[in-house]
Write a protein that holds these residues in place. Structure first.
Motif, PDB file in Angstrom:
ATOM      1  N   LEU A  75     -33.494 -32.129  22.606  1.00  0.00           N
ATOM      2  CA  LEU A  75     -32.714 -32.727  23.689  1.00  0.00           C
ATOM      3  C   LEU A  75     -31.589 -33.606  23.170  1.00  0.00           C
ATOM      4  O   LEU A  75     -30.620 -33.879  23.882  1.00  0.00           O
ATOM      5  N   LEU A  76     -31.704 -34.058  21.933  1.00  0.00           N
ATOM      6  CA  LEU A  76     -30.709 -34.959  21.355  1.00  0.00           C
ATOM      7  C   LEU A  76     -29.624 -34.203  20.585  1.00  0.00           C
ATOM      8  O   LEU A  76     -28.700 -34.819  20.067  1.00  0.00           O
ATOM      9  N   LEU A  77     -29.728 -32.863  20.537  1.00  0.00           N
ATOM     10  CA  LEU A  77     -28.856 -32.061  19.684  1.00  0.00           C
ATOM     11  C   LEU A  77     -27.990 -31.111  20.500  1.00  0.00           C
ATOM     12  O   LEU A  77     -28.405 -30.631  21.561  1.00  0.00           O
ATOM     13  N   ARG A  78     -26.828 -30.822  19.981  1.00  0.00           N
ATOM     14  CA  ARG A  78     -25.995 -29.782  20.588  1.00  0.00           C
ATOM     15  C   ARG A  78     -26.603 -28.399  20.332  1.00  0.00           C
ATOM     16  O   ARG A  78     -26.498 -27.516  21.151  1.00  0.00           O
ATOM     17  N   ARG A  79     -27.254 -28.254  19.182  1.00  0.00           N
ATOM     18  CA  ARG A  79     -27.915 -26.975  18.865  1.00  0.00           C
ATOM     19  C   ARG A  79     -29.364 -26.986  19.375  1.00  0.00           C
ATOM     20  O   ARG A  79     -30.266 -26.549  18.682  1.00  0.00           O
ATOM     21  N   ARG A  80     -29.546 -27.462  20.588  1.00  0.00           N
ATOM     22  CA  ARG A  80     -30.912 -27.600  21.114  1.00  0.00           C
ATOM     23  C   ARG A  80     -31.591 -26.250  21.278  1.00  0.00           C
ATOM     24  O   ARG A  80     -32.796 -26.126  21.070  1.00  0.00           O
ATOM     25  N   TYR A 157     -25.046 -26.499  23.106  1.00  0.00           N
ATOM     26  CA  TYR A 157     -25.056 -27.093  24.441  1.00  0.00           C
ATOM     27  C   TYR A 157     -23.717 -27.793  24.649  1.00  0.00           C
ATOM     28  O   TYR A 157     -23.346 -28.693  23.894  1.00  0.00           O
ATOM     29  N   ASN A 158     -22.995 -27.375  25.683  1.00  0.00           N
ATOM     30  CA  ASN A 158     -21.640 -27.913  25.893  1.00  0.00           C
ATOM     31  C   ASN A 158     -21.566 -28.974  26.981  1.00  0.00           C
ATOM     32  O   ASN A 158     -20.496 -29.509  27.257  1.00  0.00           O
ATOM     33  N   GLY A 159     -22.706 -29.262  27.611  1.00  0.00           N
ATOM     34  CA  GLY A 159     -22.704 -30.288  28.641  1.00  0.00           C
ATOM     35  C   GLY A 159     -22.693 -31.685  28.025  1.00  0.00           C
ATOM     36  O   GLY A 159     -22.625 -31.869  26.804  1.00  0.00           O
ATOM     37  N   VAL A 160     -22.746 -32.680  28.908  1.00  0.00           N
ATOM     38  CA  VAL A 160     -22.819 -34.064  28.442  1.00  0.00           C
ATOM     39  C   VAL A 160     -24.223 -34.303  27.882  1.00  0.00           C
ATOM     40  O   VAL A 160     -25.217 -34.034  28.556  1.00  0.00           O
ATOM     41  N   LEU A 161     -24.314 -34.808  26.653  1.00  0.00           N
ATOM     42  CA  LEU A 161     -25.618 -34.930  25.984  1.00  0.00           C
ATOM     43  C   LEU A 161     -26.516 -36.001  26.601  1.00  0.00           C
ATOM     44  O   LEU A 161     -27.731 -35.846  26.659  1.00  0.00           O
ATOM     45  N   ARG A 162     -25.916 -37.093  27.058  1.00  0.00           N
ATOM     46  CA  ARG A 162     -26.712 -38.209  27.593  1.00  0.00           C
ATOM     47  C   ARG A 162     -27.852 -38.568  26.647  1.00  0.00           C
ATOM     48  O   ARG A 162     -29.033 -38.526  26.995  1.00  0.00           O
ATOM     49  N   ARG A 163     -27.481 -38.903  25.423  1.00  0.00           N
ATOM     50  CA  ARG A 163     -28.479 -39.128  24.363  1.00  0.00           C
ATOM     51  C   ARG A 163     -29.452 -40.247  24.717  1.00  0.00           C
ATOM     52  O   ARG A 163     -30.644 -40.168  24.404  1.00  0.00           O
ATOM     53  N   LEU A 164     -28.948 -41.297  25.361  1.00  0.00           N
ATOM     54  CA  LEU A 164     -29.837 -42.420  25.696  1.00  0.00           C
ATOM     55  C   LEU A 164     -30.907 -41.968  26.690  1.00  0.00           C
ATOM     56  O   LEU A 164     -32.100 -42.281  26.526  1.00  0.00           O
ATOM     57  N   LYS A 165     -30.501 -41.223  27.699  1.00  0.00           N
ATOM     58  CA  LYS A 165     -31.446 -40.725  28.687  1.00  0.00           C
ATOM     59  C   LYS A 165     -32.446 -39.763  28.044  1.00  0.00           C
ATOM     60  O   LYS A 165     -33.661 -39.849  28.285  1.00  0.00           O
ATOM     61  N   ASN A 166     -31.926 -38.861  27.209  1.00  0.00           N
ATOM     62  CA  ASN A 166     -32.794 -37.879  26.560  1.00  0.00           C
ATOM     63  C   ASN A 166     -33.722 -38.530  25.544  1.00  0.00           C
ATOM     64  O   ASN A 166     -34.850 -38.074  25.343  1.00  0.00           O
TER      65      ASN A 166
END
Length: 673
Positions: A75-80, A157-166
């Motif tokens: 969830l924290l990666l673009r290559r999820r 993954y090209n969407g907004v990552l929202r790393r804090l939420k994930n």
């Protein structure tokens, strides 16, 4: 190439985009499917996987949570998507590997098997055909190629990552897994250690058990561990030991001090323990003869069908393998990196010389490192033996051990402690062989599909039993006070259950203590970690922390809990039992008692013949420091190409296995006639 990649990336994006919004739900569904499929492979049965899922949903869903935890970092990666695929492949590979391993042995796949992969590669030719090895190599290469290809093909993954939420999602999954694990362990729903690891995998599922083998390592810190409790335990067995010495009819300075020889017989057990077996000849008459006349009993060992090194931990060091992690091999996780008190050190404190002997390679289970760390002075392995025969499956026969043990006894003027590990009874056991070479026949074997393999096994242990008698006769003829402890390390790798046996369990072998000290037949069933202390006690020897503890405290209600306190203190704690000091140093272990020697060098036709003694297949001729392609002819002759030799050249024979150099002879100068 890039057009092809773009085409597949676009198609994947179209399929992935609609479901990417519900990340947690997606993870749960993926983990649910993965856990179910992994259980199918692990159990080799769709039906058994369905039964496990619906009869133990709390354990099945617990496995789902564990898999979700391993997927969640994606969830924290673009290559999820690649992360999900990678860990899906790894979990499926684990289930498939367990399925394959359970067809080769009776113990499941654990993380320790990955650590032991180097050891496994040394002997996989003894278990697999060349065709099977070829397909395994091709399969692994294809799997690696697939993973590499997916790394480049899988879309990001090209969407907004929202790393804090994930990160919050990941943390929440971790907390849930932690809480469930804590509740399950403390309520007894699952266990941290298993008496029967095969049954544990069936009861708790592959996911939990394999994960446990990854994180649960070494001896966990016991509740209440402190210097106070260690000193209280220590005071108890030290005071008891003092009283024994003061009140014994035999004073400390006049204890028996016999030669003490342990012989660990590979996969050795009495076939007559099988209820339904009919056999044309008793394969172990000699062992049975000694068993009826000398101290003997059942020996509870830590594993079934495998795990030789863990039986050694209990015998040599005196620790309880139940206190270590799931499927753990402490030789590979603990004792290969630290020293530890052992029987070898204990006997050396009394003036003994400690020898280890094994008719297999030195590096297997890292014994070449471990045996130095636990105090052995010498280690004689197959690399330093000669004239040995092999079984049809490639294992050295045990008869060669008699001379090596005798050499160890000859090498010192005083008493010796010798720990011998045999290998002849090792699996696999072939079913295709010439029946004329197997005089003992059987029928009514419980594992009917492997009747011919068990017949082969019975004929091998007949030869091992002949070795037992030959060793006893040889040692007895020396006119020295001696004890020989014979025991099986575990039962052989066949599909057996307790119900198939007339006595004991599948986790119990048998031991006998032959001696010429006048100690008569005593019948006492023991745990493997108690055996050395028991043998010491027979010889009026009270030495070594854990051995004195076993001698004095086995009947205590806190026996096992206090044993764990001592174990943790010795290898993971503050070493309060030694007053905080490190008292043991690794030995500069010497390989072999008797070494190869060159007698002469001669040229005959196109060959250089190096003659001498104690040569074997690990010997390499060196000319002027350069190792040559060497042909092993016999224990007396090695052969190399004559073109390599000139007048005045320096000849040596080196004993080498891989990168390890065990010995090199003195140089001999070649003088041309």
């Amino acid at each position: 190439m890039s057009k092809v990649r773009d085409f597949y990336v676009k198609k994947l994006k179209k399929r992935i985009k609609p479901v990417s919004r519900y990340c947690l739900l997606n993870l749960f569904i993926l983990a649910l499917v993965l856990n179910f499929v992994v259980e199918i492979f692990s159990r080799s049965s769709l039906t058994d996987s369905i039964i496990f899922t619906f009869t133990k949903p709390h354990l099945f869903l617990y496995g789902v949570l564990i898999i979700m935890l391993t997927l969640s970092p994606g969830l924290l990666l673009r290559r999820r998507y690649f992360w999900y695929l990678l860990f899906s492949i790894l979990w499926l590979a684990g289930g498939i590997t367990n399925c394959v391993i359970l067809h080769l042995r009776v113990t499941p796949f654990t993380f320790t098997d990955i650590i032991l992969v180097g050891d496994a590669l040394r002997i996989w030719n003894l278990y697999l055909t060349k065709v099977q090895m070829f397909f395994i190599i091709i399969g692994v290469l294809l799997l690696i190629a697939l993973i590499v290809a997916c790394f480049f093909v899988m879309p990001k993954y090209n969407g907004v990552l929202r790393r804090l939420k994930n990160l919050g999602y990941c943390s929440a999954i971790f907390v849930v897994v932690y809480i469930v694990t804590y509740i399950y362990i403390n309520t007894g729903i699952v266990k941290l250690s298993f008496a029967n690891i095969a049954k544990a995998y069936k009861s708790y599922g592959f996911t939990y058990c394999f994960s446990g083998s990854l994180v649960n390592r070494g001896v966990r810190k016991p509740k209440g561990y402190s210097s106070k409790i260690i000193n209280e335990i220590k005071a108890g067995f030290f005071d008891d030991d003092k009283n024994k010495k003061e009140n014994s009819d035999i004073a400390v300075n006049s204890m028996l001090k016999p030669n003490v020889i342990f012989v660990q017989l590979e996969s050795f057990f009495d076939p007559k323990r099988l209820e339904t077996l009919e056999i044309t000849e008793d394969p172990i008459p000699n062992f049975r003869y000694y068993y009826e006349r000398f101290p003997h009993g059942y020996l509870s060992v830590p594993s079934f069908g495998a795990g030789t090194a863990n039986t050694e931990v209990e015998i040599i060091i005196g620790m309880n393998m139940d206190d270590f992690g799931t499927g753990e091999y402490p030789y590979k996780t603990v004792f290969n990196r630290m020293t530890c008190e052992s029987a070898a050190f204990a006997f050396k404190n009394l003036g003994y010389v400690s020898h280890a002997i094994h008719n297999n390679t030195a590096a297997f289970y890292s014994r070449n490192v471990v045996f130095a760390n636990i105090g052995f002075d010498t280690f004689t392995t197959i690399e330093m033996m000669s004239g040995y025969e092999k079984t049809v499956t490639g294992w050295a026969k045990d008869d060669c051990l008699v001379d090596v043990i005798n050499d160890a006894l000859d090498s010192t003027p005083g008493s010796d402690y010798i720990y011998t590990i045999s290998v002849q009874g090792h699996g696999q056991y072939p079913a295709d062989y010439d029946p004329k070479l197997m005089p003992i026949d059987i029928k009514g074997f419980a594992d009917s599909a492997n009747t011919q393999s068990f017949r082969y096994y019975c004929n091998q242990i007949k030869e091992m039993d002949d070795f037992v008698k030959k060793l006893v006769d040889t040692v007895n003829a020396r006119d020295e006070k001696s004890m020989i402890v014979f025991y099986g390390d575990h039962l052989p790798t066949f599909n057996l259950d307790d119900e198939d046996l007339s006595g004991g369990s599948i986790y119990q072998t048998q031991y006998v203590v032959w001696n010429n000290l006048g100690i008569v037949a005593l019948n006492e069933d023991l745990e493997a970690y108690q055996l050395t202390a028991y043998v010491m006690n027979l010889a009026k020897i009270h030495e070594g922390t854990l051995f004195k503890y076993h001698q004095s405290s086995a009947d205590s209600p806190d026996y096992l809990e206090n044993l764990k306190q001592l174990e943790y203190d010795m290898i993971g704690g503050k070493r309060y039992v030694y007053d905080g000091e490190s008292l043991f140093e690794a030995t500069d272990i010497e390989y072999g008692i008797k070494k190869p020697k060159i007698k002469s060098v001669a040229v005959e036709n196109y060959d250089v013949l190096v003659t001498g003694r104690r040569f074997n297949e690990f010997c390499i001729v060196s000319i002027n420091g350069e190792e040559c392609m060497t042909q092993y002819v016999s224990p007396q002759v090695l052969k190399v190409n004559a073109r390599l030799l000139n007048d005045g050249d320096k000849i040596q024979v080196k004993v080498r296995n891989g990168k390890t150099l065990f010995y090199e002879t003195e140089e001999v100068t070649y003088v041309q006639d």
